[in-house]
Design a protein around this motif. Structure first.
Motif, PDB file in Angstrom:
ATOM      1  N   LEU A 153       6.431   1.056  -1.428  1.00  0.00           N
ATOM      2  CA  LEU A 153       7.867   1.204  -1.164  1.00  0.00           C
ATOM      3  C   LEU A 153       8.698   0.145  -1.877  1.00  0.00           C
ATOM      4  N   TRP A 189       0.802  -1.224   0.000  1.00  0.00           N
ATOM      5  CA  TRP A 189       0.000   0.000   0.000  1.00  0.00           C
ATOM      6  C   TRP A 189       0.834   1.273   0.000  1.00  0.00           C
ATOM      7  N   THR A 190       2.045   1.192   0.551  1.00  0.00           N
ATOM      8  CA  THR A 190       2.890   2.378   0.487  1.00  0.00           C
ATOM      9  C   THR A 190       3.664   2.423  -0.829  1.00  0.00           C
TER      10      THR A 190
END
Lengths: 243, 116
Positions: free
Chosen positions: A210, A207-208
């Motif tokens: 990264l 969700w980030t």
């Protein structure tokens, strides 16, 4: 060859490996079919598409390569991307090695080709403390056959399954992972924690944004496995050898 | 038809022989992470700490493989993945048989997508 009876015979044969791998074959069916179809629309001949499934045999990497090929990306970058996507298999096969019956290296080198996320999951969650080589071959052969055959079929028929079935079957591999995990979770809090922590970390990276999927699974798995091991080592409670 | 055939040819020619070299490279970098640990570590006794961590890996991997990907099997329909996950976990708790979990979940979702 042994007085161990049915249990021994069952869990060590090539045939029981085939049986254990059926759910992988079912799960690969729609994914390979779609790959064959997409490869065709990307402009690959049936030989080129099927050869990729025969020699590479890596779902996610194969799908990505189609996108990269159609964009005319440098072959070296396609190969690098494939490596990055598959780097997590270092971890999986190192873990699997702990569970495999001792065997000649060249034999292990052959069935190693058949280790995917799915065949690893099936093999590594077997209840037996050691997995026999023929069993591993059985799991690998049925999964691989499904992948290769349905790639070719997808290219030939050039169409997908009916929409409702295609949608429903997209859950197959995940349902299999759940079906492998949950029985091991019963009465074993450590297994629950391992899966939960890895899922949360993986969700965080997803969700980030990264990390890409391949790295995210690798990092989540490693962090969870080490963290839980440290916590349990302090409490002096660890998985029994066979688990 | 004719036009499609031409673009197809053109698409192929762009890679040509390179396709097969790319395939060879992909095959190698996929095979090495699979084969290296299995062959290299054969017969080696690892320190207890390391093998302890390695024994944890299957369950951690499964957690990461399932979540959150299971929610997004149909990218535009989160509910579809949620139902699939709920059915799969329920069946797995009830039966602990992988085949039942796989076929049962497919069955429920097939009915669901026929109706909605």
């Amino acid at each position: 060859m042994h007085l161990g009876g049915e249990h021994f015979v069952n869990k060590n044969s090539f045939f029981s490996g085939l049986k254990a791998g059926v759910s992988i074959a079912i799960g690969y069916f729609p994914v390979a079919l779609t790959f064959g179809l997409l490869a065709k629309t990307t402009g690959l001949s049936i030989w080129e598409a099927t050869a990729m499934s025969i020699f590479v045999y890596a779902g996610a990497a194969q799908y990505m390569s189609l996108t990269l090929i159609s964009k005319g990306v440098d072959p070296i970058l396609i190969v690098l991307n494939t490596f990055v996507v598959n780097i997590r298999h270092f971890l999986m096969t190192a873990a699997l090695n702990e569970k495999m019956q001792s065997e000649k290296r060249w034999v292990k080198g052959i069935y190693a080709f058949g280790i995917t996320d799915e065949s690893f999951s099936v093999l590594a969650t077997q209840k037996e403390s050691k997995i026999a080589t023929p069993f591993a071959f059985g799991v690998a052969v049925i999964a691989y056959s499904s992948w290769v055959i349905f790639t070719a079929v997808g290219h030939v028929i050039g169409a997908n399954l009916p929409a409702f079935l295609q949608a429903a079957m997209s859950i197959a591999l995940y349902a299999m992972f759940v079906g492998l995990l949950v029985p091991s979770m019963r009465g074993n809090r450590k297994v629950v924690m391992l899966a939960l922590v890895a899922a949360v970390i993986n969700g965080f990276f997803y969700w980030t944004g990264l990390l890409s999927t391949g790295w995210s699974i690798l990092v989540a798995t490693l962090v969870s496995s080490i963290l839980i091991e440290v916590i349990y080592a302090k409490r002096g409670k660890n998985l029994p050898k066979g688990a | 038809m004719q036009k499609e055939g031409k673009t197809y040819r053109k698409g192929r020619n762009k890679m040509g022989m390179w396709y097969w070299w790319t395939l060879l490279g992909m095959a190698l970098v996929t095979y090495i992470p699979r084969a290296f640990p299995l062959t290299f570590l054969e017969g080696k006794e690892l320190p207890p700490v390391v093998s302890g961590v390695l024994r944890n890996i299957p369950y951690a991997v499964l957690g990461a493989l399932i979540f959150p990907a299971i929610l997004y099997v149909q990218q535009d329909n989160l509910l579809f993945g949620l139902i699939g996950a709920a059915v799969a976990f329920s069946l797995a708790f009830l039966f602990s048989n992988v085949m039942i979990v796989v076929l049962g979940t497919i069955g429920v979702l097939a009915v669901y997508s026929l109706i909605f």
